[in-house]
Design a protein around this motif. Sequence first.
Motif, PDB file in Angstrom:
ATOM      1  N   GLU A 116       0.717  -1.173   0.149  1.00  0.00           N
ATOM      2  CA  GLU A 116       0.042  -0.028  -0.012  1.00  0.00           C
ATOM      3  C   GLU A 116       0.900   1.132  -0.103  1.00  0.00           C
ATOM      4  O   GLU A 116       1.809   1.399   0.883  1.00  0.00           O
ATOM      5  N   LEU A 117       0.855   1.903  -0.919  1.00  0.00           N
ATOM      6  CA  LEU A 117       1.420   3.233  -0.985  1.00  0.00           C
ATOM      7  C   LEU A 117       0.731   4.505  -1.077  1.00  0.00           C
ATOM      8  O   LEU A 117      -0.408   4.678  -1.924  1.00  0.00           O
ATOM      9  N   ARG A 118       0.535   5.353  -0.149  1.00  0.00           N
ATOM     10  CA  ARG A 118      -0.022   6.471   0.135  1.00  0.00           C
ATOM     11  C   ARG A 118       0.896   7.739   0.348  1.00  0.00           C
ATOM     12  O   ARG A 118       2.046   7.516   1.024  1.00  0.00           O
ATOM     13  N   GLY A 119       0.489   8.867   0.310  1.00  0.00           N
ATOM     14  CA  GLY A 119       1.398   9.996   0.566  1.00  0.00           C
ATOM     15  C   GLY A 119       2.681  10.020  -0.280  1.00  0.00           C
ATOM     16  O   GLY A 119       2.970   9.415  -1.201  1.00  0.00           O
ATOM     17  N   ALA A 166       3.604   8.423 -10.536  1.00  0.00           N
ATOM     18  CA  ALA A 166       3.458   7.857  -9.133  1.00  0.00           C
ATOM     19  C   ALA A 166       2.410   8.225  -8.198  1.00  0.00           C
ATOM     20  O   ALA A 166       1.978   7.683  -7.569  1.00  0.00           O
ATOM     21  N   THR A 167       2.068   9.703  -8.491  1.00  0.00           N
ATOM     22  CA  THR A 167       1.218  10.374  -7.429  1.00  0.00           C
ATOM     23  C   THR A 167       0.063  10.798  -8.188  1.00  0.00           C
ATOM     24  O   THR A 167      -0.813  11.492  -7.429  1.00  0.00           O
ATOM     25  N   ARG A 168      -0.310  10.088  -9.219  1.00  0.00           N
ATOM     26  CA  ARG A 168      -1.559  10.611  -9.946  1.00  0.00           C
ATOM     27  C   ARG A 168      -2.724   9.873  -9.321  1.00  0.00           C
ATOM     28  O   ARG A 168      -3.913  10.284  -9.609  1.00  0.00           O
ATOM     29  N   ALA A 169      -2.549   9.228  -8.168  1.00  0.00           N
ATOM     30  CA  ALA A 169      -3.773   8.612  -7.641  1.00  0.00           C
ATOM     31  C   ALA A 169      -3.341   8.821  -6.046  1.00  0.00           C
ATOM     32  O   ALA A 169      -2.230   8.549  -5.791  1.00  0.00           O
ATOM     33  N   PRO A 170      -4.326   8.771  -5.069  1.00  0.00           N
ATOM     34  CA  PRO A 170      -3.891   8.998  -3.807  1.00  0.00           C
ATOM     35  C   PRO A 170      -3.551   7.721  -3.081  1.00  0.00           C
ATOM     36  O   PRO A 170      -2.820   7.615  -2.036  1.00  0.00           O
ATOM     37  N   LEU A 171      -3.762   6.547  -3.795  1.00  0.00           N
ATOM     38  CA  LEU A 171      -3.508   5.399  -3.319  1.00  0.00           C
ATOM     39  C   LEU A 171      -3.024   4.402  -4.495  1.00  0.00           C
ATOM     40  O   LEU A 171      -3.711   4.348  -5.480  1.00  0.00           O
TER      41      LEU A 171
END
Length: 183
Positions: free
Chosen positions: A53-56, A81-86
């Motif tokens: 799980e990758l967030r933030g 990599a940051t185009r979605a919050p999760l």
Amino acid sequence: MNADPAALAAIRDRRSHSKVTDDAPPEALLAEFVGAMSSIADHSGLRPWRLIELRGDARLRLGEGLAAAAGEKREKYLAKATRAPLVLAIVVTPRINHKVPVWEQEAVASGVAHALGLLLHEAGWGSIWRTGPLTRTAPVHEAHELAPEEYLLGWLYVGGIPERDRKTKPRKPLDPARHLSAL
């Protein structure tokens, strides 16, 4: 015997969402969905998969790994990599088993990824499956802190469904005659 109409609708209605909002499913919901993966067909019950799980800021590790693998500007890959919050990394964790070949274990991990996508959609979340030529490179492997025998299958990018995507037309069903045959 007929199919469950809710299950059939979930499969028919699922869509990929390349753009999502900054909302993300809570960890408790994600944990509930992961717990349901016990129903995925899994010869010998090996559970040859895991999720990361990758967030933030954790998503930046993915971007750094992709940039290192591509040998290109890191900003491009940090944005990807940051185009979605999760971001959920689907990892194949092969188990040595004389009855279950690795390709079959990879199929189990694929089933987990697809089932998660269906559950997320049914719960009102948008997702899209992403892979690419950099998925199984050494820098990306290292960025995910994978064990030597593990490898990535791909990522589910997850977030809220934008309002403009909530009014999609149903897809035309496949022609069974083209995909179903008998011997």
